[in-house]
Design an enzyme around this catalytic site. Structure first.
Site, PDB file in Angstrom:
ATOM      1  N   GLY A  91       0.989  -8.633  -4.280  1.00 14.51           N
ATOM      2  CA  GLY A  91      -0.113  -9.259  -3.530  1.00 14.51           C
ATOM      3  C   GLY A  91      -1.196  -8.250  -3.189  1.00 14.51           C
ATOM      4  O   GLY A  91      -1.053  -7.046  -3.400  1.00 14.51           O
ATOM      5  N   LYS A 114     -12.269  -4.226  -2.141  1.00 14.29           N
ATOM      6  CA  LYS A 114     -11.067  -3.434  -2.429  1.00 14.29           C
ATOM      7  C   LYS A 114     -11.123  -2.175  -1.564  1.00 14.29           C
ATOM      8  O   LYS A 114     -12.130  -1.465  -1.574  1.00 14.29           O
ATOM      9  CB  LYS A 114     -11.055  -3.076  -3.915  1.00 14.29           C
ATOM     10  CG  LYS A 114      -9.805  -2.386  -4.404  1.00 14.29           C
ATOM     11  CD  LYS A 114      -9.792  -2.356  -5.932  1.00 14.29           C
ATOM     12  CE  LYS A 114      -8.665  -1.509  -6.473  1.00 14.29           C
ATOM     13  NZ  LYS A 114      -8.730  -1.401  -7.945  1.00 14.29           N
ATOM     14  N   GLY A 127      -3.881   0.229   3.068  1.00 11.98           N
ATOM     15  CA  GLY A 127      -4.902  -0.790   2.814  1.00 11.98           C
ATOM     16  C   GLY A 127      -6.252  -0.221   2.428  1.00 11.98           C
ATOM     17  O   GLY A 127      -7.222  -0.973   2.271  1.00 11.98           O
ATOM     18  N   ARG A 184      -3.639 -13.277 -11.961  1.00 10.90           N
ATOM     19  CA  ARG A 184      -2.950 -12.340 -12.838  1.00 10.90           C
ATOM     20  C   ARG A 184      -1.731 -12.993 -13.484  1.00 10.90           C
ATOM     21  O   ARG A 184      -1.253 -14.024 -12.994  1.00 10.90           O
ATOM     22  CB  ARG A 184      -2.480 -11.137 -11.988  1.00 10.90           C
ATOM     23  CG  ARG A 184      -3.619 -10.475 -11.230  1.00 10.90           C
ATOM     24  CD  ARG A 184      -3.182  -9.976  -9.850  1.00 10.90           C
ATOM     25  NE  ARG A 184      -4.351  -9.595  -9.046  1.00 10.90           N
ATOM     26  CZ  ARG A 184      -4.948  -8.419  -9.113  1.00 10.90           C
ATOM     27  NH1 ARG A 184      -4.468  -7.481  -9.903  1.00 10.90           N
ATOM     28  NH2 ARG A 184      -6.018  -8.160  -8.384  1.00 10.90           N
ATOM     29  N   ASP A 249       0.928  -7.338 -13.055  1.00  9.84           N
ATOM     30  CA  ASP A 249       0.026  -7.662 -11.936  1.00  9.84           C
ATOM     31  C   ASP A 249      -1.372  -7.120 -12.189  1.00  9.84           C
ATOM     32  O   ASP A 249      -2.290  -7.423 -11.429  1.00  9.84           O
ATOM     33  CB  ASP A 249       0.585  -7.112 -10.618  1.00  9.84           C
ATOM     34  CG  ASP A 249       0.889  -5.627 -10.680  1.00  9.84           C
ATOM     35  OD1 ASP A 249       1.683  -5.225 -11.552  1.00  9.84           O
ATOM     36  OD2 ASP A 249       0.322  -4.860  -9.887  1.00  9.84           O
ATOM     37  N   ASP A 259      -8.400  -4.025 -12.631  1.00  9.29           N
ATOM     38  CA  ASP A 259      -7.619  -3.002 -11.926  1.00  9.29           C
ATOM     39  C   ASP A 259      -7.677  -1.650 -12.626  1.00  9.29           C
ATOM     40  O   ASP A 259      -6.680  -1.124 -13.131  1.00  9.29           O
ATOM     41  CB  ASP A 259      -6.170  -3.464 -11.694  1.00  9.29           C
ATOM     42  CG  ASP A 259      -6.073  -4.357 -10.465  1.00  9.29           C
ATOM     43  OD1 ASP A 259      -7.128  -4.778  -9.940  1.00  9.29           O
ATOM     44  OD2 ASP A 259      -4.952  -4.645 -10.018  1.00  9.29           O
TER      45      ASP A 259
HETATM   46  P1  AMP Z   1      -2.477  -1.112  -8.024  1.00  5.75           P
HETATM   47  O1  AMP Z   1      -1.789   0.169  -8.360  1.00  5.75           O
HETATM   48  O2  AMP Z   1      -3.835  -0.926  -7.450  1.00  5.75           O
HETATM   49  O3  AMP Z   1      -2.467  -2.091  -9.137  1.00  5.75           O
HETATM   50  O4  AMP Z   1      -1.607  -1.738  -6.827  1.00  5.75           O
HETATM   51  C1  AMP Z   1      -0.284  -2.170  -6.964  1.00  5.75           C
HETATM   52  C2  AMP Z   1       0.137  -2.834  -5.667  1.00  5.75           C
HETATM   53  O5  AMP Z   1       0.147  -1.898  -4.593  1.00  5.75           O
HETATM   54  C3  AMP Z   1      -0.760  -3.966  -5.207  1.00  5.75           C
HETATM   55  O6  AMP Z   1       0.037  -4.913  -4.542  1.00  5.75           O
HETATM   56  C4  AMP Z   1      -1.691  -3.282  -4.239  1.00  5.75           C
HETATM   57  O7  AMP Z   1      -2.266  -4.152  -3.324  1.00  5.75           O
HETATM   58  C5  AMP Z   1      -0.738  -2.306  -3.556  1.00  5.75           C
HETATM   59  N1  AMP Z   1      -1.461  -1.130  -3.034  1.00  5.75           N
HETATM   60  C6  AMP Z   1      -1.989  -0.125  -3.753  1.00  5.75           C
HETATM   61  N2  AMP Z   1      -2.554   0.786  -2.946  1.00  5.75           N
HETATM   62  C7  AMP Z   1      -2.392   0.353  -1.670  1.00  5.75           C
HETATM   63  C8  AMP Z   1      -2.775   0.843  -0.386  1.00  5.75           C
HETATM   64  N3  AMP Z   1      -3.424   1.989  -0.247  1.00  5.75           N
HETATM   65  N4  AMP Z   1      -2.429   0.103   0.682  1.00  5.75           N
HETATM   66  C9  AMP Z   1      -1.768  -1.054   0.552  1.00  5.75           C
HETATM   67  N5  AMP Z   1      -1.369  -1.560  -0.617  1.00  5.75           N
HETATM   68  C10 AMP Z   1      -1.688  -0.882  -1.739  1.00  5.75           C
HETATM   69 MG    MG Z   2      -3.281  -3.852  -9.249  1.00  8.33          MG
END
Ligand code: AMP
Ligand code: MG
Length: 473
Positions: A91, A114, A127, A184, A249, A259
């Site tokens: 998510g 983002k 976040g 996705r 995802d 992404d």
């Molecule tokens: P990503 O590597 O950007 O595709 O993220 C993979 C998952 O990790 C997704 O569910 C993102 O929302 C979560 N995520 C990545 N970085 C963070 C962050 N700094 N804080 C919270 N969730 C994160």
């Molecule tokens: Mg992602």
């Protein structure tokens, strides 16, 4: 708040889906928003006034400090296979969908922030995002768009005035991203894993009407996504692009590249190239990308199976997923025919392209330079040019009277080279946005390079080479 009013005609179809598709969540305000980059052309495309976006009111929206009228902020639920490992609940952990607008061409587009703060999906994360990945995505996604690749777009990058803790402390940033949707493969997997057939059916209808109105039913959807993804990955391959984290995802069912994490364009050509620091086994290496796409779409097929008739549908669904390979191969040939200025129907295209790539790999020739030099009739990489096999190749190729003008429209002169992207990020962290502005200007039309930016076309010197890129999550 400024006096200028920012009116955004939101029409939020995703927010009208059942509650369990998302969690309603406002972005978390940041300390001191400051605009790093604004995509004025895209803003106008969306029917938004760039001056209003740059005003304090617009900036507050782009930073997540104010929710504009009509927005219905939410974090989307999805699951996914990450490096082959199943995760039932990912998510939007650091993204917020503000809503959707219908653009000047009548296309529905998501506006998403983002790096906009914690959500119920954040798990251990903060976040947030730092300036590095935000600017990397901004520059690379816009360059991809300029090269004609289906992709999410970057509307703005805003510095938050806050410090983000990663392997060290970095300045924070928020990206405003625009996509035809953020749905996705993992969104389908989420409901399949929960055995929520009603949601699966609602999601399928939503995606069909939004992206594939000509397709019918879950099988039609699968077929359409396979087709889009096969073509997308062939286009990546034709540009030397490595996505880096092709988890399910991170694969959009719209067929847009999404992404941007530790992605990069290759300099020296080698099919085993990997940049991502977390991809220890090369799962997402350049040459793996078509197979990974098929693997991901097999997961989509699995998730759709209950809607297609379960066991009875397995043979057809399998055939559809296996159909990716021939669609990919044909598109690859078409792309490389264009790169070589040849007739795509010529059966010699595939072997000619392969012979060239083999010579390039053997000599470490720069991918972008080699093709562009063939198109421009300029100097080729020395080692390559010295190879007798290459000299023979060139004779065989020239014998076909390639269309050089067409080649210049198929082979970018300039790409966002990794070492330039890293240097741009470094400068931005130090407060200098000059390299960001240069890269954006230089990449605005990759096929008609502005001589002012010739230095940005040059491959890295040995000491400039960037061997790894980081997710920066
Ligand atoms: P990503 O590597 O950007 O595709 O993220 C993979 C998952 O990790 C997704 O569910 C993102 O929302 C979560 N995520 C990545 N970085 C963070 C962050 N700094 N804080 C919270 N969730 C994160
Ligand atoms: Mg992602």
């Amino acid at each position: 708040m400024g006096s200028m009013t920012l009116h955004i005609p939101f029409d939020n179809s995703y927010a009208r889906l059942p509650d369990r598709f998302y969690v309603r969540q406002d972005p978390v305000p940041v300390a001191e928003p400051r605009l790093l980059a604004l995509n004025e052309v895209l803003a106008r495309d969306l029917g938004l006034d760039p001056a209003a976006l740059a005003s304090p009111e617009g900036l507050a929206m782009l930073a997540g400090n104010a929710v504009p009228e009509g927005a219905e902020p939410l974090a989307q639920a999805y699951a996914g296979h990450q490096f082959g490992g199943w995760n039932p609940r990912l998510g939007d952990g650091r993204a917020i969908l503000l809503g959707e607008v219908v653009d000047a061409q009548g296309r529905r587009r998501d506006i998403q922030l983002k790096g906009s703060g914690r959500t119920p999906f954040s798990r251990m994360g903060d976040g947030r995002a730092w300036v590095g990945p935000v600017l990397r995505e901004f520059v690379v996604s816009e360059a991809m768009h300029a090269m004609g690749v289906p992709t999410t777009r970057a509307l703005s990058a805003v510095a938050t005035g806050e410090t983000i803790r990663r392997e060290r402390a970095y300045p924070g940033a928020v990206l405003a991203r625009v996509a035809s949707s953020h749905i996705r493969v993992g969104t389908f997997q989420y409901f399949y894993a929960r055995n929520d057939m009603e949601a699966l059916a609602a999601l399928t209808d939503h995606v069909l009407s939004r992206h594939y109105p000509e397709a019918e039913g879950a099988m039609g959807l699968l077929r359409a996504v396979v087709d889009r993804q096969a073509r997308l990955v062939a286009q990546w391959m034709s540009l030397g692009f490595i996505h880096g984290v092709m988890n399910t995802d991170n694969m959009a069912v719209s067929g847009e590249t999404i992404d941007y994490g530790p992605c990069a364009f290759m300099d020296a050509y080698h099919p085993d190239t990997v940049f991502s620091s977390i991809d220890a086994h090369g799962r997402y290496a350049y040459r793996q990308q078509p197979q990974v796409a098929a693997w991901n779409l097999a997961q989509l097929a699995t998730a759709l199976l209950p809607l297609m008739g379960n066991e009875a549908a397995i043979p057809e669904a399998t055939e559809v997923v296996q159909g990716l390979a021939p669609i990919y191969a044909a598109e690859w040939t078409r792309r490389f025919a264009a790169k070589l200025g040849l007739d795509p129907e010529d059966p010699q295209v595939q072997p000619l392209a392969t012979r060239l790539l083999d010579q390039m790999a053997a000599t470490g020739a720069d991918f972008t330079i080699t093709f562009r030099a063939l198109a421009e009739g300029t100097d080729l990489p020395d080692l390559l040019a010295a190879q007798p096999e290459f000299q023979q190749w060139r004779k065989d190729w020239e014998a076909k009277s390639p269309d050089l003008a067409a080649m210049r429209r198929a082979n970018p002169a300039i790409i966002p080279r990794n070492h330039r992207v890293e240097a741009m990020i470094q400068a931005a962290v130090e407060g200098d946005l000059g390299p960001l502005e240069d890269l954006r200007a230089a990449l605005a039309d990759p096929f008609e390079p502005d001589p002012r930016f010739d230095h940005l076309r040059v491959p890295p010197q040995e000491e400039e080479k960037v061997l790894q890129t980081f997710c920066g999550t």
